[in-house]
Design a protein around this motif. Structure first.
Motif, short mmCIF file in Angstrom:
data_model
loop_
_atom_site.label_atom_id
_atom_site.label_comp_id
_atom_site.label_asym_id
_atom_site.label_seq_id
_atom_site.Cartn_x
_atom_site.Cartn_y
_atom_site.Cartn_z
N HIS A 188 0.83 -1.21 0.00
CA HIS A 188 0.00 0.00 0.00
C HIS A 188 0.86 1.26 0.00
CE1 HIS A 188 -3.71 2.23 0.64
NE2 HIS A 188 -3.05 2.95 1.54
N VAL A 189 1.80 1.35 0.92
CA VAL A 189 2.64 2.55 1.04
C VAL A 189 3.52 2.71 -0.20
CG1 VAL A 189 4.57 3.57 2.33
CG2 VAL A 189 2.59 2.66 3.56
N MET A 190 4.12 1.64 -0.66
CA MET A 190 4.98 1.75 -1.84
C MET A 190 4.17 2.15 -3.07
SD MET A 190 7.79 1.42 -0.38
CE MET A 190 8.87 1.62 -1.78
N GLY A 191 2.94 1.68 -3.15
CA GLY A 191 2.06 2.09 -4.24
C GLY A 191 1.79 3.59 -4.22
N VAL A 192 1.58 4.14 -3.03
CA VAL A 192 1.37 5.59 -2.91
C VAL A 192 2.64 6.33 -3.26
CG1 VAL A 192 0.87 7.47 -1.30
CG2 VAL A 192 -0.47 5.36 -1.18
N LEU A 193 3.78 5.88 -2.73
CA LEU A 193 5.05 6.56 -3.02
C LEU A 193 5.39 6.50 -4.50
CD1 LEU A 193 7.20 5.49 0.08
CD2 LEU A 193 6.19 7.74 -0.39
N ASP A 194 5.00 5.42 -5.18
CA ASP A 194 5.24 5.31 -6.62
C ASP A 194 4.51 6.38 -7.42
OD1 ASP A 194 7.00 3.21 -6.30
OD2 ASP A 194 5.54 1.65 -6.85
N THR A 195 3.44 6.94 -6.85
CA THR A 195 2.70 8.01 -7.52
C THR A 195 3.31 9.38 -7.20
OG1 THR A 195 1.11 8.39 -5.73
CG2 THR A 195 0.55 6.67 -7.35
#
Length: 153
Positions: A86-93
Motif C-alpha cells: 500500500h505505502v509503496m504504491g502511494v510513493l510510486d505516484t
C-alpha cells in the motif's frame, strides 16, 4: 517523502535512542520528517476542546497533496507485507505521505474524513510514545519488504 505528525513529545531517553536508530537506518532510503506538536493546554474536563485543538494543529501540518494515513483503532488491520504494498504504491505516484498519531483523547471527525487511509497498527492499546517507535520500525520494515531485504524475515 514521509512525515509523521504526532501530538506530544517522546520523553524517555531509551525510547528516543531507539527512534534515532530507525531515523538513521531510514536516512539513506527515504526522507522521514517528524513533526511533534505539544499537547493541548485545555482543561482535562474539556475533552472535545482538547480533541479539536490538537486536531486543528495536526491539520495545519498536512498539505492538500499529502496522502494521509491515520493511525486509528478503528482502521484496517493489515499485515506488514500488505502495508508495504500500500505505502509503496502511494510513493510510486510521487505523493507525499503523512502519518498521523493523534493525542490520547483521539482526533476529530475532520481528521478522520481527511484521512485517505485509516490503519490499525495493533488491536492492543499502547502509549503514544511507543506507537511512534512502532511506526518508525514499520516504515523501515515497509522499505525492507519492498527491497526483499532479509530484515523482514
Amino acid at each position: 517523502m514521509i512525515k509523521i505528525v504526532a501530538i506530544g513529545k517522546v520523553k524517555e531517553k531509551a525510547m528516543n535512542e531507539l527512534i534515532a536508530e530507525y531515523q538513521k537506518r531510514l536516512k539513506p532510503i527515504s526522507q522521514v520528517m517528524l513533526i511533534e506538536l505539544p499537547n493541548s493546554k485545555k482543561q482535562d474536563s474539556d475533552i472535545q476542546g482538547i480533541i479539536e485543538d490538537e486536531s486543528d494543529r495536526i491539520l495545519s501540518k498536512v498539505s492538500p497533496q499529502d496522502y494521509v494515513i491515520l493511525l486509528d483503532l478503528k482502521g484496517k488491520d493489515l499485515s506488514s507485507e500488505k502495508m508495504s504494498e500500500h505505502v509503496m504504491g502511494v510513493l510510486d505516484t510521487s505523493k507525499p505521505i503523512a502519518f498521523i498519531i493523534g493525542g490520547s483523547h483521539g482526533v476529530s471527525d475532520e481528521i478522520r474524513n481527511r484521512a485517505n487511509y485509516r490503519w490499525r497498527i495493533s488491536n492492543l492499546t499502547f502509549p503514544h510514545q511507543l506507537v511512534r517507535l512502532m511506526l518508525y520500525e514499520q516504515i523501515y520494515r515497509i522499505f525492507m519488504i519492498s527491497k526483499n531485504h532479509p530484515y523482514h524475515k
